[in-house]
Design an enzyme around this catalytic site. Sequence first.
Site, PDB file in Angstrom:
ATOM      1  N   GLY A 225       0.759  -1.239   0.000  1.00  0.00           N
ATOM      2  CA  GLY A 225       0.000   0.000   0.000  1.00  0.00           C
ATOM      3  C   GLY A 225       0.789   1.288   0.000  1.00  0.00           C
ATOM      4  N   PRO A 260       4.600  -4.825  -1.119  1.00  0.00           N
ATOM      5  CA  PRO A 260       4.379  -3.693  -2.007  1.00  0.00           C
ATOM      6  C   PRO A 260       4.094  -4.155  -3.433  1.00  0.00           C
ATOM      7  CG  PRO A 260       6.723  -4.018  -1.658  1.00  0.00           C
ATOM      8  CD  PRO A 260       6.026  -5.049  -0.825  1.00  0.00           C
ATOM      9  N   GLY A 261       3.193  -3.477  -4.086  1.00  0.00           N
ATOM     10  CA  GLY A 261       2.942  -3.733  -5.495  1.00  0.00           C
ATOM     11  C   GLY A 261       3.270  -2.470  -6.268  1.00  0.00           C
ATOM     12  N   ARG A 262       2.362  -1.527  -6.147  1.00  0.00           N
ATOM     13  CA  ARG A 262       2.474  -0.250  -6.855  1.00  0.00           C
ATOM     14  C   ARG A 262       3.808   0.458  -6.614  1.00  0.00           C
ATOM     15  NH1 ARG A 262      -2.579   2.526  -7.017  1.00  0.00           N
ATOM     16  NH2 ARG A 262      -3.168   0.795  -5.700  1.00  0.00           N
ATOM     17  N   ARG A 298      -7.758   2.179 -15.292  1.00  0.00           N
ATOM     18  CA  ARG A 298      -7.814   2.906 -14.011  1.00  0.00           C
ATOM     19  C   ARG A 298      -8.550   4.251 -14.069  1.00  0.00           C
ATOM     20  NH1 ARG A 298      -4.012   4.419 -11.217  1.00  0.00           N
ATOM     21  NH2 ARG A 298      -4.756   3.760  -9.207  1.00  0.00           N
ATOM     22  N   TYR A 302     -11.608   3.992 -11.470  1.00  0.00           N
ATOM     23  CA  TYR A 302     -11.496   4.715 -10.200  1.00  0.00           C
ATOM     24  C   TYR A 302     -11.402   6.221 -10.375  1.00  0.00           C
ATOM     25  CZ  TYR A 302      -8.993   0.315  -8.863  1.00  0.00           C
ATOM     26  OH  TYR A 302      -8.576  -0.960  -8.659  1.00  0.00           O
ATOM     27  N   CYS A 329     -16.511   1.499 -27.392  1.00  0.00           N
ATOM     28  CA  CYS A 329     -17.865   2.057 -27.427  1.00  0.00           C
ATOM     29  C   CYS A 329     -18.455   2.231 -26.042  1.00  0.00           C
ATOM     30  CB  CYS A 329     -18.746   1.161 -28.278  1.00  0.00           C
ATOM     31  SG  CYS A 329     -18.033   0.898 -29.897  1.00  0.00           S
TER      32      CYS A 329
HETATM   33  C1  PLP Z   1      -3.309  -5.163  -3.272  1.00  0.00           C
HETATM   34  C2  PLP Z   1      -2.603  -5.660  -2.090  1.00  0.00           C
HETATM   35  C3  PLP Z   1      -1.257  -5.369  -1.897  1.00  0.00           C
HETATM   36  C4  PLP Z   1      -0.481  -4.427  -2.782  1.00  0.00           C
HETATM   37  O1  PLP Z   1      -0.999  -3.148  -2.738  1.00  0.00           O
HETATM   38  P1  PLP Z   1      -0.139  -1.933  -3.373  1.00  0.00           P
HETATM   39  O2  PLP Z   1      -0.974  -0.745  -3.172  1.00  0.00           O
HETATM   40  O3  PLP Z   1       0.037  -2.251  -4.822  1.00  0.00           O
HETATM   41  O4  PLP Z   1       1.146  -1.883  -2.658  1.00  0.00           O
HETATM   42  C5  PLP Z   1      -0.618  -5.936  -0.822  1.00  0.00           C
HETATM   43  N1  PLP Z   1      -1.280  -6.749   0.039  1.00  0.00           N
HETATM   44  C6  PLP Z   1      -2.575  -7.050  -0.115  1.00  0.00           C
HETATM   45  C7  PLP Z   1      -3.216  -7.958   0.849  1.00  0.00           C
HETATM   46  C8  PLP Z   1      -3.285  -6.511  -1.175  1.00  0.00           C
HETATM   47  O5  PLP Z   1      -4.582  -6.799  -1.310  1.00  0.00           O
END
Ligand code: PLP
Length: 404
Positions: A225, A260-262, A298, A302, A329
């Site tokens: 997150g 972390p992802g984003r 996105r 959102y 469309c």
């Molecule tokens: C989506 C998610 C993440 C990654 O979130 P980011 O905002 O991309 O860092 C990590 N843990 C859980 C449980 C998630 O659902």
Amino acid sequence: MRTFQTLADKYDTPLYLYDFDYMRDQYNKLKEAFRAKKSLICYAVKANSNLSVIKHFGDLGAGCDCVSIGEINRALRAGVKNYKIIFSGVGKRDEEIFEALQKDILLINLESEAELQRVELQAQKLQKQARISIRVNPNIDPKTHPYISTGLHENKFGVDLDTAKRMYIKAKNSEFLDPVGIHFHIGSQLTQLEPIKEASEVVTDLVRSLKVIDINIKFFDIGGGLGIQYDDETLIEPYDYAQAIFSTLHGLDVTIMCEPGRYLTANGGYFLTKVLYEKINGDKRFVIVDGAMNDLIRPSLYNAYHKIELVNQKEEQDESLCDVVGPVCESGDFFAKNIKLPHTQHDDLIVIKSAGAYCSTMSSNYNTRGRVAEVAFDSNGDRLIRRRETFEDMIALEKDYLKD
Ligand SMILES: *Cc1c(COP(=O)(O)O)cnc(C)c1O
């Protein structure tokens, strides 16, 4: 930038481009921040699940946070070790749990009491102990977009503190469960440290109270997150993030995990799209491009903001307001509304920034548009990491069922 133009010429558009140097640097910054303690960074595969992206982080030592058996198999295929893979998510099928246990991943993250029973049953079938962790919902407002807020009781994620404790005791008493971890994830695109710290305090309190009853938590998973710069956000520094978590541990000896992802991928990604034409409806100007909401959803989903620039823009060009839209469309098919761009010509190249996370992974074939190609680049050059989807790819699962 000449490179964008060169790569668009070489690979055609629409196109995803990923800067592997940037992604490595982000990983290293975060890992470095936690160096004072044992830590495992589990890349959240859902952000960008291209095999080469996963492998890139795997090679740096990362584990993976997966939310389906499909993602687990991607991580394994990309060479990530099973003992660095965790399985999260509110709804897991029995078959997925069974396969994850067979593959002996590090742990399964439980999100409900009902799920605990399902996991116990599958472990019993395999006659092995399932390592589990429990996702606690600390009921803290993460102060982010409601769609990506997950840490309040009104969200579907995790269990409250009392339920968690009950579940830990159940797990401890079960022959087939081994409670080794605890987890919280209060939301995405977090830009404030205080809610994270507060959540961590609440969760470490629970860890201490578990210790008293001889339940020893080894893995302390602080979720993902971490926010990134889409626009002009002020961000949490990895160092401050780590220090805030450390300050809540009060001597607990745990391995810190984060997901972390984003943070790792978003700003390493670019979406390149070409202008098809412009049109004016009344006093409204539209720039119509060859990418669309099926490629990058996105903004439509959102109302997310992504910075958009005209590649090769000259300084003297006058700008005026326009909407940048795709060919799909739907009125919701837009990348931006009321942004300033100069007058564009057919084939002008446009770049959409922050496109490395939750962009290609959310793409679809809507309007029978093939998924676009993905290219990785670093200081050594560029290479295709996913080929463009063809028409034959798109009908492959249907064509054998077509009747005369
Ligand atoms: C989506 C998610 C993440 C990654 O979130 P980011 O905002 O991309 O860092 C990590 N843990 C859980 C449980 C998630 O659902």
